[in-house]
Design a protein around this motif. Structure first.
Motif, short mmCIF file in Angstrom:
data_model
loop_
_atom_site.label_atom_id
_atom_site.label_comp_id
_atom_site.label_asym_id
_atom_site.label_seq_id
_atom_site.Cartn_x
_atom_site.Cartn_y
_atom_site.Cartn_z
N THR A 196 32.53 36.68 40.72
CA THR A 196 33.96 37.01 40.77
C THR A 196 34.74 35.94 41.53
N LEU A 197 34.19 35.46 42.63
CA LEU A 197 34.85 34.37 43.36
C LEU A 197 35.00 33.15 42.46
N PRO A 215 29.95 46.82 48.58
CA PRO A 215 30.85 46.16 49.53
C PRO A 215 31.12 44.69 49.25
N VAL A 216 30.14 43.98 48.67
CA VAL A 216 30.35 42.55 48.44
C VAL A 216 31.13 42.31 47.15
N ALA A 217 30.71 42.95 46.06
CA ALA A 217 31.37 42.71 44.77
C ALA A 217 32.84 43.10 44.81
N VAL A 218 33.15 44.27 45.34
CA VAL A 218 34.54 44.73 45.37
C VAL A 218 35.37 43.84 46.29
N SER A 219 34.82 43.52 47.45
CA SER A 219 35.56 42.68 48.40
C SER A 219 35.85 41.31 47.81
N CYS A 220 34.88 40.73 47.12
CA CYS A 220 35.09 39.40 46.54
C CYS A 220 36.22 39.41 45.52
N GLY A 221 36.36 40.51 44.79
CA GLY A 221 37.46 40.59 43.84
C GLY A 221 38.81 40.54 44.53
N LEU A 222 39.01 41.40 45.51
CA LEU A 222 40.30 41.45 46.20
C LEU A 222 40.54 40.18 47.02
N GLY A 258 48.10 50.12 39.89
CA GLY A 258 48.00 48.66 39.87
C GLY A 258 46.68 48.18 39.29
N PHE A 259 46.68 46.94 38.82
CA PHE A 259 45.45 46.33 38.30
C PHE A 259 44.51 46.02 39.46
N GLY A 260 43.22 46.25 39.24
CA GLY A 260 42.26 46.00 40.29
C GLY A 260 41.33 44.84 40.03
N TYR A 261 41.32 44.32 38.81
CA TYR A 261 40.38 43.26 38.44
C TYR A 261 41.04 42.34 37.43
N GLY A 262 40.30 41.33 36.99
CA GLY A 262 40.74 40.48 35.90
C GLY A 262 41.88 39.56 36.27
N PRO A 263 42.36 38.79 35.28
CA PRO A 263 43.48 37.85 35.52
C PRO A 263 44.73 38.57 36.01
#
Length: 448
Positions: free
Chosen positions: A88-89, A131-138, A421-426
């Motif tokens: 994701t990063l 915790p890692v995957a979600v945090s990296c997205g935001l 709100g959008f949480g992922y993607g472009p």
């Protein structure tokens, strides 16, 4: 703050909790570097994220071990989450430099632009279940668009959050990313701060509602909150395959996934073999990992007891085992009714509550009930039913014939009590920026 292992119940760490003064000071520190970070070229910000993603991959095993210790998530699955976070990063490092505004058609003698700009100071409140995957997205989307971030990881996975941020901070200028450890009071102090521009929260609906009421006027709020995701099983599918899908959706990570299957509606034509196969699937999971802590286990068990008290049949599981830790068995309930908590609230545990329906339309109607709108799954061989379901279900994500999966870059908007709100993607890049319209005209010539 004491961190207690959900596996054996021992204390595995202690951390100091940030004070409200430290929260305020962190916001001021972040604001002092916000202008310089916003002026950093997008490509340069992206290079830093690329470097952080590379180190994250190298240290995936280290983070996974820590994640398992804190939350009980199986180490191999936790490592998959870390690698997903690194991916994701990388995704946002690629998307950031090409995130653009647009030009407008105005007068020939002028130029008109719509320009995205960073919003400023972002507070990211992230969950413990991934915790890692979600945090990296935001964090990735906020940082690459030029925002500075104050990150408070969940108090149920604070050491994992600290290590993640330590890795990221090695590749960022000082104070562009600040980490605070604490409980809900620390999060509340950050949310109320008048200098915060965005609050991004992934977690419970109750906390999300409190955040929405607490932020200053004009601040942006992004929420991905609870769900009560339905699974609708049609008459024309193989019952054993459907049961395997249901078990995966209900029991993966002990049911502690935002889009876990929380309630099941199965057509009466295949109900008997489906329930039998679902019980067999639960038996295969006798070594299921623990829940995150005993408080969560009590919550799950209260939902199961409520269902049994209201007439539900316990087919397997449903008992708190002896011994240390926060273990709870894979549980299957049948005869579930709309008044039961397992059918109306988010259980977030390894529980598969089943209602038998007379036809597809009854199941679809029940699946559409409730205040949540995160996701839903439909298993059907009918193109007509699939089309009807994805058009009528009031949720952000509809999955046909697979409880998990999807192409990279997907971005949905949760509905109702599940957030905004959008949480992922472009599209998440758009959420972390604000648009300025610029009109550039010609000056009047000087009269000599």
């Amino acid at each position: 703050m004491q961190i207690v292992s959900p596996i054996h119940g021992d204390v595995i760490g202690t951390l100091p909790i940030a004070t409200s003064q430290e929260a305020t000071g962190s916001v001021l520190r972040a604001r002092r570097v916000a202008r310089e970070w916003a002026r950093t070229p997008a490509a340069a910000r992206a290079e830093r994220l690329h470097a952080a993603a590379a180190e994250l991959r190298e240290r995936a095993g280290e983070l996974a071990v820590l994640n398992e210790a804190e939350t009980g998530r199986v180490c191999a699955e936790a490592e998959e989450g870390v690698l997903a976070g690194a991916a994701t990063l990388t995704q946002y490092a690629e998307l950031g430099p090409v995130h653009r505004g647009r030009s407008l058609r105005g007068e020939w003698s002028s130029t008109d632009l719509m320009v995205p700009e960073p919003r400023g100071v972002v507070v990211a409140l992230t969950p413990w279940n991934d915790p890692v995957a979600v945090s990296c997205g935001l964090l990735g989307a906020a940082l690459v668009t030029g925002n500075v971030v104050i990150h408070k990881p969940s108090e149920r996975a604070p050491q994992t959050g600290l290590l993640l941020d330590e890795i990221l901070q090695r590749h960022l200028p000082p104070d562009v990313l600040i980490t605070l450890v604490g409980d809900g009071e620390v999060g509340a102090a950050l949310v109320r701060d008048e200098h915060i521009d965005v609050v991004a929260h992934v977690g419970s609906t109750a906390t999300g509602r409190s955040i929405a009421q607490s932020v200053r006027p004009g601040a942006k709020v992004l929420l991905e909150n609870g769900g009560n995701d339905p699974l609708l099983v049609d008459a024309d599918v193989d019952p054993e395959w459907a049961a395997a899908q249901a078990a995966l959706g209900a029991f993966a990570n002990c049911g502690q996934i935002c889009t876990s299957v929380e309630r099941i509606y199965v057509h009466q034509a295949i109900a008997t073999p489906f329930l039998g196969a679902l019980v067999d699937e639960a038996k295969k999971r006798c070594d299921i990992a623990p829940l995150v802590d005993r408080r969560q286990r009590e919550h799950v068990h209260a939902h199961v007891r409520d269902a049994v008290d209201r007439g539900g049949e316990l087919l397997i599981g449903g008992a708190i085992p002896d011994g240390p830790g926060a273990y709870y068995p894979a549980t299957v309930l049948s005869g579930c009714t709309p008044d039961m908590r397992v059918m109306t609230e988010e259980t977030f545990g390894p529980v598969a509550p089943v209602t038998v329906v007379s036809d597809f339309n009854e199941g679809l109607s029940l699946a559409m009930s409730g205040e949540y709108g995160l996701a839903a799954t439909v298993l059907t061989g009918s193109m007509q039913h699939a089309q009807q379901a994805w058009r009528e279900l009031h949720v952000g994500t509809v999955k046909i014939n697979a409880v998990f999966g999807g192409a990279p870059g997907g971005a949905a908007q949760p509905r109702g009590a599940s957030g905004t709100g959008f949480g992922y993607g472009p599209e998440l890049l758009d959420e972390f920026t604000t648009t300025k319209v610029v009109h550039i005209g010609l000056p009047e010539p000087r009269v000599m």
